[in-house]
Structure formats: structure tokens, C-alpha cells
Design a protein around this motif. Structure first.
Motif, PDB file in Angstrom:
ATOM      1  N   GLU A  52       5.947   7.426   2.987  1.00 16.11           N
ATOM      2  CA  GLU A  52       4.816   6.391   3.135  1.00 16.11           C
ATOM      3  C   GLU A  52       4.590   5.906   1.925  1.00 16.11           C
ATOM      4  O   GLU A  52       4.192   6.414   0.849  1.00 16.11           O
ATOM      5  N   PHE A  53       4.527   4.275   1.984  1.00 10.91           N
ATOM      6  CA  PHE A  53       4.355   3.451   0.673  1.00 10.91           C
ATOM      7  C   PHE A  53       3.030   2.963   0.920  1.00 10.91           C
ATOM      8  O   PHE A  53       2.903   2.259   1.708  1.00 10.91           O
ATOM      9  N   PHE A  54       2.414   3.231  -0.097  1.00 11.32           N
ATOM     10  CA  PHE A  54       0.899   2.899  -0.222  1.00 11.32           C
ATOM     11  C   PHE A  54       0.775   1.650  -1.105  1.00 11.32           C
ATOM     12  O   PHE A  54       1.287   1.394  -2.281  1.00 11.32           O
ATOM     13  N   CYS A  55       0.156   0.680  -0.704  1.00 11.41           N
ATOM     14  CA  CYS A  55       0.067  -0.668  -1.343  1.00 11.41           C
ATOM     15  C   CYS A  55      -1.280  -1.228  -1.062  1.00 11.41           C
ATOM     16  O   CYS A  55      -2.222  -0.844  -0.189  1.00 11.41           O
ATOM     17  N   VAL A  56      -1.679  -2.093  -1.752  1.00 15.01           N
ATOM     18  CA  VAL A  56      -3.251  -3.125  -1.621  1.00 15.01           C
ATOM     19  C   VAL A  56      -2.889  -3.811  -0.397  1.00 15.01           C
ATOM     20  O   VAL A  56      -2.009  -4.422  -0.003  1.00 15.01           O
ATOM     21  N   PRO A  57      -4.187  -3.510   0.233  1.00 17.92           N
ATOM     22  CA  PRO A  57      -4.483  -4.347   1.538  1.00 17.92           C
ATOM     23  C   PRO A  57      -4.058  -5.949   1.312  1.00 17.92           C
ATOM     24  O   PRO A  57      -4.521  -6.249   0.321  1.00 17.92           O
ATOM     25  N   GLY A  58      -3.520  -6.556   2.148  1.00 12.75           N
ATOM     26  CA  GLY A  58      -3.094  -7.937   1.963  1.00 12.75           C
ATOM     27  C   GLY A  58      -1.692  -7.940   1.174  1.00 12.75           C
ATOM     28  O   GLY A  58      -1.280  -9.241   1.479  1.00 12.75           O
ATOM     29  N   THR A  59      -1.229  -7.266   0.735  1.00 10.73           N
ATOM     30  CA  THR A  59       0.291  -7.272   0.266  1.00 10.73           C
ATOM     31  C   THR A  59       1.123  -6.449   1.221  1.00 10.73           C
ATOM     32  O   THR A  59       2.430  -6.197   1.049  1.00 10.73           O
TER      33      THR A  59
END
Length: 509
Positions: free
Chosen positions: A242-249
Motif C-alpha cells: 500500500e503506497f501512500f501519496c499526496v492526492p493529485g499525484t
């Protein structure tokens, strides 16, 4: 050339100790398999290669091993209790139970066309056809019977019940009582263990976006009709990120992980040319998915089937575990703590304001990976002398046995003691399993190790210890040397024992 049919792989797996049917001496248990001496080594090597590539070789990943049994409310909030189901239909004649979409897919084209016509659907949109069958159970039952849908087991036209959803999660009681307040589920996926530990990992590691959490572990799905050897089973093992990233990226990261996963499969011996990328249509997406790429591998006999999914789960999961059951439209459970006590947010790397990150999820099954790796490695070839051999051309880092050390004469202590010393020295390199092989027949030993994928066989013979053998004088130039046979080329070279460890290491690392 990969294996041409599944029977070849099944035969090899049983014959050489890769995979056995679960509970076989009691007639077997459908959907469960046991990994034998070589299977467990290959499986562990695949998992180690995945962990090394995704955790050790990256600076933005942490590892986790979460519990298999989960609180009921975890899977209520995630949506699994309501939606983790497949359409099921029974044949009143044979008493067999089938997954509806699989049953219809297995019918002849003319029968499929009749079913579609009866439901007012087109075969060009199979998911819509299945949806209509599920939503109109009485009409569906009549359509299956009138169209002549045959039982996959008996081959006869069935008397079909109305389709109904079947939840695939295994339910279990927790503690000594069995009331409504004391049960949970065996997890149907490893992902939820990551999501409910998101805050723990962030607090313990001080991670900031973007970063991932990786996990390898068992999952359980009560499949209606497990089939196709280890491809569809009830107990499986997943390699999941599960790779967590900034919404929009998220879309950029989605593309990043698609490429990374294709490259990893290629490094395991599964070329891109054998994998099709399916951009899953919106109507087929899971309830949590914004967009999903399914990597479809061309399995022998089965054709193209999913080997891995790379999903954009948006903020669905962390958002769901942050909301109350009332907000999710759920009836509160009997548990006193039916809602999460954590707010699963993390500071935005630029604004520092709390944000629920988006999630990219590459998820692969270990069992399906092993089946694909073995399929690609399986080779049947005719040698120059006209004989035939089966060789498993596994990448060296995946091979269950890295080196077999063979004394040419197992009843000569001078030779066996040297062979055992060599085995101990090579084992100490930490490259994987080294086997001392004293079957007594060098030719059969070579063929056996070809079949199980051993990259190198090392033979200690009479010349190694300065003894003449078979009526000839020993060659002084061969003293303290051994013969090393290459699995793929069949070439044999003499290597000094003093240089053997370095020679092997350079070819296995």
C-alpha cells in the motif's frame, strides 16, 4: 518454450516434491495445497526476491506482518462484509455448486448466446450479462435452464436454482463463546492489516508522504469452486504494497508502480511479452478502486489470467476507517467499540495540514507467481545423442537448490569426506540451499537436478583425491579439483577446490 499444458507442471510438482494436495491421505481437501521440500524453497525465494526489491532496495518503504484474524468491524468499515461476494448457483440434479460467471463462461458459444438473448443482453458486455443474471434471479434461473446450460462436472443440462450472492470470507469465533459478540474473520486480503496499522507505522517511523508499507502473508477466501491447481485456492499468500501519496499525484505513482512491477516480473524470468496489461473497465472495478491495471499472464491451458493487480484505491480505505458506521450507512454492530478510535491522516508535505492520502496497491499472489515462474522455466528438449530431458531453467536466485555436491563413489570415505567439506563451505556462503547428493548414480543425479532447476552440480571424483579409478591412473593435474556441471549448457569444467566458493558466488549473486 514454456510449459504447454498444466498437466506437465502438476506432474512435475508432485513427482519432485514441489506441491502436494492438502490432506491427501484422507482424499484431499479442495482448494488447499501443501508445499513440499522444493516447493517451500522456491516459494521462499520468490518472496525474498519481492521483499528485497520492494523494501531493501527502496528508501520509501516499511515492512509489516499483521494478524490473520481481524475484528469484524475492520471488515465492516472496509466494505468486505457487504460486498466481498461472488454470484452462486446450484444444480438441483448433481447437487454441485458453481460460481455463476465461471459456469456461463464454460458453456459453448451457442448456449452463451441463448442465455444473453433470454436476459436481453449482449455477449459483447459479459459483466453486464452477469449483473443482469444476479439482479433478476427468477428470470436467470429460467434462462439457464431454457438455454441448456450444462453442469461442468456431469456434462448434463442442469436444473439451476436462482443465483444468490455468496460471501467468501471465513468466519471464526474468538474465545470460548459463540455469540454475536465473539466472532471475527480470517482476513480475505492482507491490505486491511496495513490500513489499520497506518497510524502505528507513521508514529513509529516518522514517515512523510510519499511512502509505502509492504506485507507478505496468508489470506483466506472461501471460493465457490476452487480450480486450476494452485491458481484459484481457498488459502493463498499475497505480496502486497500500500503506497501512500499526496492526492493529485496518485496517477503518476500508479504509472510508476505499473512499470516497476513489470520490470520485477521480467527479473524473475517472466518476460513482458507474456503479460498483457488490462485496464479494467469502470463497470468491473472493485468497490474501492479508482482505476486498476490487471497484469494478465498467459498460463498453460488456462490462457491469460491475472497474475497481479495494480490498483489506485484513492482514499477509500483510510477514509472508511476514519468515518463512523453511521457516516458509512452501516447499522452499528453489537461491539461497544464499533467505530475506529483513530483519525488516519498525515501532514501534507507542503502545507503541513492533515490529509487522507491516496493509495496505490500492487498486489500479487505468491502461488500464482510460483506457477508462472515454473511455467516459464519448464523446458523439454532433445539432446545431441537423441535423448530427451526436462530442465527447469529457473533464475539462479529462485532455484530451490543452488548447488548439488555429488561424490562419484558414495562408498569411498576419501571422496565422501571431501564432498561433505565442500558442501559445508558452499552452504556457509549464505546463498541458499546446498544439497549433498549421494544417490550413487551420477547420470540420474544430473537429470534429477535438471528437473528441479539446480544451476550447478559439483562432483568430487577419484582424481579429486589423487586416486586412480576404473583401471586408470590418477591425473596429478586434477588433484584437489572438482567437476562443475552447468544446468543450461551442460558444459563441465574443472575448478580448484580453493577457488570453488568464489567461482560459485560470482555466478549465483
Amino acid at each position: 518454450m514454456p510449459a504447454q499444458n498444466m498437466e506437465e507442471l502438476v506432474s512435475l510438482c508432485k513427482r519432485r516434491g514441489f506441491i502436494f494436495q492438502g490432506s491427501e491421505i484422507y482424499g484431499g481437501l479442495q482448494g488447499f495445497y501443501d508445499y513440499g521440500p522444493l516447493g517451500v524453497e522456491l516459494k521462499n525465494n520468490i518472496k525474498a526476491a519481492w521483499w528485497r526489491a520492494n523494501v531493501y532496495e527502496r528508501d520509501d518503504m516499511e515492512g509489516l506482518d499483521a494478524s490473520i484474524i481481524m475484528h469484524r468491524d475492520v471488515l465492516r468499515h472496509s466494505g468486505h462484509e457487504a460486498t466481498f461476494s461472488d454470484p452462486m448457483v446450484d444444480n438441483k440434479k448433481s447437487k454441485k455448486r458453481y460460481r455463476l460467471d465461471h459456469l456461463v463462461k464454460e458453456q459453448k458459444a451457442d448456449v452463451q448466446a441463448k442465455v444473453a438473448e433470454a436476459m436481453g443482453q449482449s455477449l459483447d458486455n459479459f459483466p453486464a450479462l452477469v449483473q443482469s443474471l444476479v439482479q433478476n434471479p427468477a428470470l436467470a434461473s429460467a434462462a439457464l435452464i431454457a438455454s441448456g446450460v450444462r453442469d461442468s462436472f456431469s456434462g448434463e443440462v442442469g436444473d439451476w436454482t436462482e443465483p444468490k450472492p455468496f460471501n467468501m470470507m471465513f468466519k471464526t469465533t474468538i474465545g470460548p463463546t459463540a455469540d454475536e459478540d465473539s466472532y471475527g474473520y480470517l482476513r480475505p486480503e492482507t491490505a486491511q492489516g496495513i490500513f489499520v496499522n497506518f497510524k502505528n507505522v507513521v508514529d513509529a517511523t516518522s514517515r512523510r508522504l510519499p511512502f509505502g508499507i509492504a506485507q507478505i502473508g496468508k489470506a483466506f477466501r472461501n471460493e465457490i469452486t476452487p480450480r486450476n491447481f494452485i491458481f484459484r485456492v481457498r488459502e493463498l499468500e499475497q505480496m502486497e504494497i500500500e503506497f501512500f501519496c499526496v492526492p493529485g499525484t496518485d496517477e503518476d505513482w500508479h504509472a510508476h508502480w505499473l512499470e516497476k512491477r513489470l520490470a520485477w516480473w521480467e527479473a524473475q524470468g517472466v518476460p513482458r511479452s507474456r503479460i498483457e496489461i488490462l485496464d479494467v473497465p469502470p463497470e468491473d472495478l472493485a468497490h474501492y478502486s479508482k482505476r486498476t491495471y490487471d497484469l494478465m499472464y498467459d498460463y498453460p491451458t488456462l490462457g491469460f489470467e491475472e497474475i497481479e493487480g495494480v490498483a489506485n484505491r484513492s482514499d477509500y480505505d483510510l477514509g472508511s476507517h476514519t468515518k463512523s458506521q453511521a457516516e458509512l450507512g452501516l447499522v452499528a454492530s453489537v461491539s461497544e467499540n464499533s467505530d475506529s478510535i483513530a483519525k488516519l491522516t498525515i501532514p501534507h508535505p507542503e502545507t503541513n495540514k492533515p490529509v487522507v492520502p491516496f493509495v496505490i496497491e500492487p498486489s500479487a499472489g505468491v502461488d500464482r507467481a510460483l506457477l508462472a515462474v515454473m511455467s516459464e522455466a519448464f523446458t523439454r528438449e532433445t539432446l545431441a545423442n537423441g535423448s530427451e530431458r526436462i530442465v527447469l531453467r529457473l533464475r539462479p536466485h529462485l532455484a530451490p537448490i543452488k548447488v548439488a555436491v555429488i561424490p562419484l563413489a558414495r562408498n569411498r570415505e576419501e571422496i565422501t569426506s571431501v564432498a561433505k567439506a565442500i558442501k559445508a563451505e558452499l552452504q556457509a556462503l549464505g546463498l541458499g540451499r546446498v544439497l549433498y547428493e549421494d544417490s550413487g548414480n551420477i547420470g540420474k543425479a544430473y537429470r534429477r537436478h535438471d528437473e528441479v532447476g539446480t544451476p550447478f552440480c559439483v562432483t568430487a571424483d577419484f582424481d579429486t583425491v589423487g586416486l586412480g579409478g576404473e583401471g586408470k591412473e590418477s591425473d596429478p593435474a586434477l588433484l584437489n579439483t572438482v567437476t562443475v556441471r552447468d544446468r543450461d549448457t551442460l558444459q563441465q569444467v574443472r575448478v580448484p577446490i580453493s577457488e570453488l566458493s568464489a567461482w560459485i558466488r560470482s555466478r549465483l549473486v
